[in-house]
Design a protein around this motif. Structure first.
Motif, PDB file in Angstrom:
ATOM      1  N   GLN A  12       0.814  -1.218   0.000  1.00 10.29           N
ATOM      2  CA  GLN A  12       0.000   0.000   0.000  1.00 10.29           C
ATOM      3  C   GLN A  12       0.848   1.269   0.000  1.00 10.29           C
ATOM      4  O   GLN A  12       0.388   2.320  -0.428  1.00 10.29           O
ATOM      5  CB  GLN A  12      -0.951  -0.002   1.195  1.00 10.29           C
ATOM      6  CG  GLN A  12      -2.012  -1.084   1.085  1.00 10.29           C
ATOM      7  CD  GLN A  12      -2.756  -1.326   2.376  1.00 10.29           C
ATOM      8  OE1 GLN A  12      -2.416  -0.774   3.421  1.00 10.29           O
ATOM      9  NE2 GLN A  12      -3.775  -2.164   2.326  1.00 10.29           N
ATOM     10  N   SER A  13       2.086   1.176   0.470  1.00 14.86           N
ATOM     11  CA  SER A  13       2.946   2.362   0.552  1.00 14.86           C
ATOM     12  C   SER A  13       3.668   2.667  -0.759  1.00 14.86           C
ATOM     13  O   SER A  13       4.284   3.719  -0.890  1.00 14.86           O
ATOM     14  CB  SER A  13       3.980   2.184   1.666  1.00 14.86           C
ATOM     15  OG  SER A  13       4.978   1.254   1.277  1.00 14.86           O
ATOM     16  N   LEU A  14       3.579   1.755  -1.733  1.00 14.60           N
ATOM     17  CA  LEU A  14       4.333   1.891  -2.970  1.00 14.60           C
ATOM     18  C   LEU A  14       3.555   2.651  -4.044  1.00 14.60           C
ATOM     19  O   LEU A  14       2.333   2.732  -3.995  1.00 14.60           O
ATOM     20  CB  LEU A  14       4.688   0.502  -3.505  1.00 14.60           C
ATOM     21  CG  LEU A  14       5.552  -0.374  -2.603  1.00 14.60           C
ATOM     22  CD1 LEU A  14       5.641  -1.779  -3.173  1.00 14.60           C
ATOM     23  CD2 LEU A  14       6.924   0.230  -2.415  1.00 14.60           C
ATOM     24  N   SER A  15       4.295   3.170  -5.029  1.00 11.80           N
ATOM     25  CA  SER A  15       3.666   3.780  -6.205  1.00 11.80           C
ATOM     26  C   SER A  15       3.016   2.673  -7.034  1.00 11.80           C
ATOM     27  O   SER A  15       3.278   1.483  -6.831  1.00 11.80           O
ATOM     28  CB  SER A  15       4.713   4.512  -7.041  1.00 11.80           C
ATOM     29  OG  SER A  15       5.576   3.581  -7.675  1.00 11.80           O
ATOM     30  N   GLU A  16       2.215   3.071  -7.988  1.00  8.03           N
ATOM     31  CA  GLU A  16       1.508   2.109  -8.831  1.00  8.03           C
ATOM     32  C   GLU A  16       2.479   1.159  -9.544  1.00  8.03           C
ATOM     33  O   GLU A  16       2.287  -0.061  -9.549  1.00  8.03           O
ATOM     34  CB  GLU A  16       0.670   2.864  -9.861  1.00  8.03           C
ATOM     35  CG  GLU A  16      -0.086   1.966 -10.810  1.00  8.03           C
ATOM     36  CD  GLU A  16      -0.844   2.740 -11.861  1.00  8.03           C
ATOM     37  OE1 GLU A  16      -1.481   2.089 -12.682  1.00  8.03           O
ATOM     38  OE2 GLU A  16      -0.785   3.980 -11.879  1.00  8.03           O
TER      39      GLU A  16
END
Length: 87
Positions: A22-26
């Motif tokens: 959830q903390s990452l970019s797409e």
């Protein structure tokens, strides 16, 4: 050989994996999910799509990203928050 994952990772590890995802970019989400799917092998995409709450298509695109990784230029556009398809 066919595997069915009910729970490939312990519950506490799954929680950390979801928080990391959830903390990452797409783009990084696609790649992270794809790497995990490759590690798990057959059935990994289904298991991870349930774990992360994402589509199997996301991981398919991630696998394509991994194949192109050495040629992928740094600094690609990342969608702004709120951009993209609405749920």
């Amino acid at each position: 050989m066919s595997f069915h994952f009910q729970q490939a990772y312990p519950s506490d590890v799954e929680v950390h994996m979801r928080h990391c995802f959830q903390s990452l970019s797409e783009k990084d989400r696609r790649r992270y999910a794809a790497v995990e799917a490759v590690k798990l092998g057959h059935g990994g995409i289904t298991y991870l799509s349930k774990l992360f709450g994402c589509s199997a298509e996301l991981m398919t695109h991630g696998l394509q990203d991994l194949e192109q990784l050495p040629q992928d230029p740094a600094g690609d556009r990342i969608r702004r928050p709120g951009g993209g398809r609405k749920k």
